[in-house]
Design a protein around this motif. Structure first.
Motif, PDB file in Angstrom:
ATOM      1  N   TYR A   1      72.139  32.541  95.474  1.00 46.04           N
ATOM      2  CA  TYR A   1      72.010  33.512  96.684  1.00 46.04           C
ATOM      3  C   TYR A   1      70.752  33.024  97.605  1.00 46.04           C
ATOM      4  O   TYR A   1      69.811  32.672  97.091  1.00 46.04           O
ATOM      5  CB  TYR A   1      71.721  35.073  96.288  1.00 46.04           C
TER       6      TYR A   1
ATOM      7  N   ALA B   1      67.045  40.661  89.347  1.00 45.52           N
ATOM      8  CA  ALA B   1      67.218  41.519  90.467  1.00 45.52           C
ATOM      9  C   ALA B   1      65.867  42.050  90.945  1.00 45.52           C
ATOM     10  O   ALA B   1      65.511  42.338  92.083  1.00 45.52           O
ATOM     11  CB  ALA B   1      68.208  42.633  90.136  1.00 45.52           C
TER      12      ALA B   1
ATOM     13  N   PHE C   1      70.254  31.224  90.711  1.00 46.04           N
ATOM     14  CA  PHE C   1      71.176  31.934  91.222  1.00 46.04           C
ATOM     15  C   PHE C   1      71.348  31.443  92.681  1.00 46.04           C
ATOM     16  O   PHE C   1      70.684  31.201  93.367  1.00 46.04           O
ATOM     17  CB  PHE C   1      71.050  33.336  91.166  1.00 46.04           C
TER      18      PHE C   1
ATOM     19  N   LEU D   1      73.613  40.549  92.202  1.00 42.45           N
ATOM     20  CA  LEU D   1      72.312  40.003  91.251  1.00 42.45           C
ATOM     21  C   LEU D   1      72.042  41.076  90.270  1.00 42.45           C
ATOM     22  O   LEU D   1      71.812  40.776  89.054  1.00 42.45           O
ATOM     23  CB  LEU D   1      71.318  39.880  92.148  1.00 42.45           C
TER      24      LEU D   1
ATOM     25  N   THR E   1      75.079  40.964  97.444  1.00 40.35           N
ATOM     26  CA  THR E   1      75.104  39.972  96.361  1.00 40.35           C
ATOM     27  C   THR E   1      75.360  40.895  95.138  1.00 40.35           C
ATOM     28  O   THR E   1      75.517  42.168  95.243  1.00 40.35           O
ATOM     29  CB  THR E   1      73.768  39.268  96.323  1.00 40.35           C
TER      30      THR E   1
END
Length: 562
Positions: A489, A523, A487, A515, A513
């Motif tokens: 992030y 997450a 991801f 997630l 975010t």
């Protein structure tokens, strides 16, 4: 709250409508306070289908009503209703044009294919026999839809069967006649909501999340003159006085209205919609799909979003809840319906569900309207003649700005200052340009996907996020330490989130975010590293950190996953 300060307006609710109302009021020069009991966009405004859509369904229902027996039975009322529906569609186009032209950093156009496997649909969409012939009508209907935007959107077009196999290879070619393609705008809803709130603060609004209204303040005449609010982070209470109080609590509005004195008739009920997220390979990265006639007659969108596939939504009446807890039968229904137009060898399995969530739309009526007042199919703005409190509820993401303008028009009256928001770019617009991601890559040596994500998420503010980055210690990328592999992030976003009112781990994983909305397991994996950064930045004690971690786990577990 300084002693003796009286705001012009106190807005209760920090979703898209509440934050937008604060922005509209502040930009007119009014003194405004806005309080939100949770985080900005923590409820309905972060749980949408991620479209800034201009009302194609409303156009259909309006036409169906006009061409029904009601036209002969009640011609005046039917025509009046048709005109009202089409005005609503026109306003949606105006608002969509504002978002796509003034706020390009928040929106992108997405082509949506409507496939047809036969030349007649039975049962017909929206229950009208005319729409049984929608396969013949669709290209003309979508050109008219383009015209309502004065052709400022990309043009609709026909996708032939052969071209569909190239542009949308996931579509089942067996029986496919063709697909009509039209365009809608897409956005990251929680980030748009945050941009509205940040812009309101920049315009002078006193705005705070995790600040809950726990009571209304009445004067001797029974008029509401303010509210008692609670800082949910510290437990501190204080009073906020205002000349006018506006309630914008979405599906929770009646809970706020219950604090008014006297008997308060119900006005707002909730309608829950479930969405599921699958891996991105179920649709092209640049085209979505609309099934305009599911087994229960609803629209179903299958869309690319943030590298994943978003499918929704359902519609079930019921009281609103804060936790997600999507019903398993609705998750299964979405999976079954989504298989309709996809290739038979492309199985949509329950194990493909990376995340699922549920949100509530507010369905409102005006409890203070006279018997002959028209019933609104859109939003409701109503003032209690006894308390003076105004509430606003209903509507859709597309019309957040229009709704905010109308409620402040109500507050200031016809002689008050006009709204300016149609020309105001939202937070992040300054400094945004098409080649910004390239500039970030060249300056910081970061991964392309990370740079593109930062630009799409923060617009021109991406530079501020990059200034918080630490070296990776690698030859490439030089900057941009990922929170979770797979991801885009990065840890610098967690630091920057605290400058954007983030107070909890949940705020970061769900709304700064996305997630939790994309992958529940990812997450969960990010909870500890996010907690470490927030604890240092916000000065949490070891006990507070552990409480935050447990709260985040409980929240993320309310999403459905594999």
């Amino acid at each position: 709250q300084e002693a003796g300060v009286i705001f012009d307006v106190l807005v209760v609710g920090g979703g898209a409508t509440g934050a937008g109302t604060a922005l509209d009021a502040a930009s007119r020069g009014l003194s405004v306070a806005c309080v939100e009991r949770g985080d900005f966009a923590s409820e309905t405004s972060s749980r949408s289908t991620k479209l800034i859509w201009a009302g194609i369904r409303y156009m259909g229902t309006a036409t169906a009503a006009l061409l029904s027996p009601k036209l002969w039975q009640h011609p005046v009322d039917t025509v009046h209703q048709f005109v009202g529906e089409m005005k609503m569609v026109w306003h949606c186009h105006v608002e969509r044009r504002y978002m796509t032209s003034v706020n390009r950093h928040l929106c992108n156009w997405i082509p949506i294919a409507v496939p047809f496997n036969s030349w007649h649909i039975s049962p017909p969409p929206m229950g009208h026999p005319l729409f049984g012939y929608f396969p013949f009508l669709a290209p003309v209907v979508f050109k008219f839809y383009d015209a309502l935007s004065v052709f400022t959107c990309p043009p609709s077009y026909v996708l032939t069967k052969s071209r569909a196999q190239r542009d949308f290879p996931q579509l089942d070619p067996d029986g496919l006649k063709y697909a009509a393609v039209f365009y809608e705008a897409q956005h990251n809803d929680s980030r748009t909501n945050l941009a509205i709130a940040m812009t309101a603060a920049e315009k002078g609004a006193a705005i705070a999340n995790y600040t809950e209204m726990v009571d209304l303040i009445h004067n001797e005449a029974g008029r509401v003159v303010g509210a008692v609010v609670l800082d949910r982070m510290t437990g501190k209470q204080w009073k906020v006085y205002a000349k006018k109080v506006v309630l914008a609590g979405g599906p929770f509005t009646d809970q706020l209205r219950s604090m008014e004195a006297g008997k308060i008739p119900p006005a707002v009920r909730g309608s829950a919609g479930t969405h599921i997220v699958l891996p991105g390979y179920f649709v092209p990265h640049n085209m979505g799909l609309l099934d305009c006639n599911t087994s229960d007659g609803r629209f179903l969108f299958i869309l690319p979003w943030l590298g994943h596939t978003l499918i929704g939504t359902t519609d079930k009446k019921g009281p609103a809840e804060t936790l997600q807890n999507p019903p398993e039968d609705e998750v299964v229904w979405l999976l079954k319906e989504s298989q309709k137009f996809l290739r038979k060898d492309l199985k949509v399995r329950r194990s493909d569900v990376l995340s699922a969530w549920r949100g509530w739309r507010p369905l409102a009526v005006d409890p203070h309207a006279t018997a002959d007042s028209p019933v609104s199919r859109d939003h409701v703005i109503s003032e209690n003649p006894e308390s003076g409190v105004i509430f606003i509820a209903g509507g859709k993401w597309t019309t957040w700005r229009e709704m905010a303008q109308e409620v402040i028009d109500r507050v200031v009256g016809p002689s008050g200052p006009p709204s300016l928001t149609l020309d105001i770019p939202l937070h992040g617009a300054e400094g945004y340009e098409n080649n910004l991601a390239i500039q970030l890559i060249q300056r910081y040596g970061m991964d392309t996907t990370v740079a593109e994500h930062l630009v799409k998420t923060y617009g021109g503010r991406a530079w501020e996020v990059c200034e918080l980055m630490q070296p990776t210690g690698k030859a490439w990328p030089k900057f941009g330490n990922l929170l979770v592999e797979g991801f885009p992030y990065i840890d610098a976003e967690v630091l920057y989130a605290t400058r954007e009112y983030a107070c909890t781990i949940e705020d970061v994983l769900s709304r700064r975010t996305r997630l939790a909305y994309l992958n529940r397991d990812a997450a969960v994996a990010a909870i500890e590293p996010v907690a470490d950064i927030l604890a240092r930045e916000l000065g949490w004690t070891a006990k507070a950190k552990e409480q935050q971690i447990q709260a985040a786990r409980n929240y993320v577990e309310s999403y459905s996953g594999r």
